[in-house]
Design a protein around this motif. Sequence first.
Motif, mmCIF file in Angstrom:
data_model
loop_
_atom_site.group_PDB
_atom_site.id
_atom_site.type_symbol
_atom_site.label_atom_id
_atom_site.label_comp_id
_atom_site.label_asym_id
_atom_site.label_seq_id
_atom_site.Cartn_x
_atom_site.Cartn_y
_atom_site.Cartn_z
ATOM 1 N N GLU A 1 37.886 -28.015 -47.610
ATOM 2 C CA GLU A 1 37.951 -29.021 -46.553
ATOM 3 C C GLU A 1 38.440 -30.362 -47.110
ATOM 4 O O GLU A 1 39.230 -31.062 -46.477
ATOM 5 C CB GLU A 1 36.579 -29.188 -45.905
ATOM 6 N N ILE A 2 37.988 -30.708 -48.303
ATOM 7 C CA ILE A 2 38.434 -31.947 -48.938
ATOM 8 C C ILE A 2 39.943 -31.889 -49.181
ATOM 9 O O ILE A 2 40.668 -32.847 -48.891
ATOM 10 C CB ILE A 2 37.670 -32.213 -50.247
ATOM 11 N N LEU A 3 40.425 -30.751 -49.676
ATOM 12 C CA LEU A 3 41.865 -30.595 -49.898
ATOM 13 C C LEU A 3 42.636 -30.712 -48.587
ATOM 14 O O LEU A 3 43.697 -31.349 -48.527
ATOM 15 C CB LEU A 3 42.170 -29.247 -50.556
ATOM 16 N N LYS B 1 48.042 -37.471 -45.990
ATOM 17 C CA LYS B 1 49.110 -37.842 -46.911
ATOM 18 C C LYS B 1 50.030 -38.839 -46.218
ATOM 19 O O LYS B 1 50.391 -38.663 -45.061
ATOM 20 C CB LYS B 1 49.904 -36.603 -47.329
ATOM 21 N N VAL B 2 50.379 -39.891 -46.919
ATOM 22 C CA VAL B 2 51.237 -40.929 -46.359
ATOM 23 C C VAL B 2 52.644 -40.744 -46.902
ATOM 24 O O VAL B 2 52.846 -40.680 -48.116
ATOM 25 C CB VAL B 2 50.704 -42.338 -46.727
ATOM 26 N N ASN B 3 53.612 -40.656 -45.984
ATOM 27 C CA ASN B 3 55.003 -40.563 -46.376
ATOM 28 C C ASN B 3 55.490 -41.952 -46.775
ATOM 29 O O ASN B 3 55.249 -42.923 -46.067
ATOM 30 C CB ASN B 3 55.825 -40.009 -45.200
ATOM 31 N N ARG B 4 56.168 -42.049 -47.851
ATOM 32 C CA ARG B 4 56.647 -43.343 -48.358
ATOM 33 C C ARG B 4 57.552 -44.054 -47.366
ATOM 34 O O ARG B 4 57.608 -45.261 -47.340
ATOM 35 C CB ARG B 4 57.437 -43.114 -49.645
ATOM 36 N N ASN B 5 58.271 -43.304 -46.552
ATOM 37 C CA ASN B 5 59.230 -43.902 -45.639
ATOM 38 C C ASN B 5 58.618 -44.376 -44.324
ATOM 39 O O ASN B 5 59.289 -44.986 -43.517
ATOM 40 C CB ASN B 5 60.360 -42.902 -45.340
ATOM 41 N N THR B 6 57.355 -44.061 -44.085
ATOM 42 C CA THR B 6 56.722 -44.512 -42.846
ATOM 43 C C THR B 6 55.830 -45.695 -43.123
ATOM 44 O O THR B 6 55.339 -45.892 -44.233
ATOM 45 C CB THR B 6 55.868 -43.380 -42.215
#
Length: 108
Positions: free
Chosen positions: A92-94, A101-106
């Motif tokens: 669940e943590i994974l 996860k944050v996309n660098r372009n957003t």
Amino acid sequence: MDLNLKNLFPETENLDILKHQQVTRLDLLNALNFLINEINISKKEEQPQKWLKSSEVKALLRISPGTLQNLRINGTLTYTKIGGIIFYSYEEILKVMEQNKVNRNTNE
């Protein structure tokens, strides 16, 4: 070609039982296989357990107790409570990490 044990392991010079023995390639291969097996066993032991306690989650995510509590309260991390001990599913943590996860372009 036999190698002199004294040359390979000078710290064994004073051990009478080893003074006149020769180390063969087979001996070295056996020792290498033993070490590889030990390393593989320790790697398996390093794999996380299915259920983690709060202290393990804090160390894994490098977060404070308050942050972990906030993740519980706002429903980000689900948990199971047995007695007074809170357990978190490693899977669940994974999943939460992947979902957040944050996309660098957003923009954040």
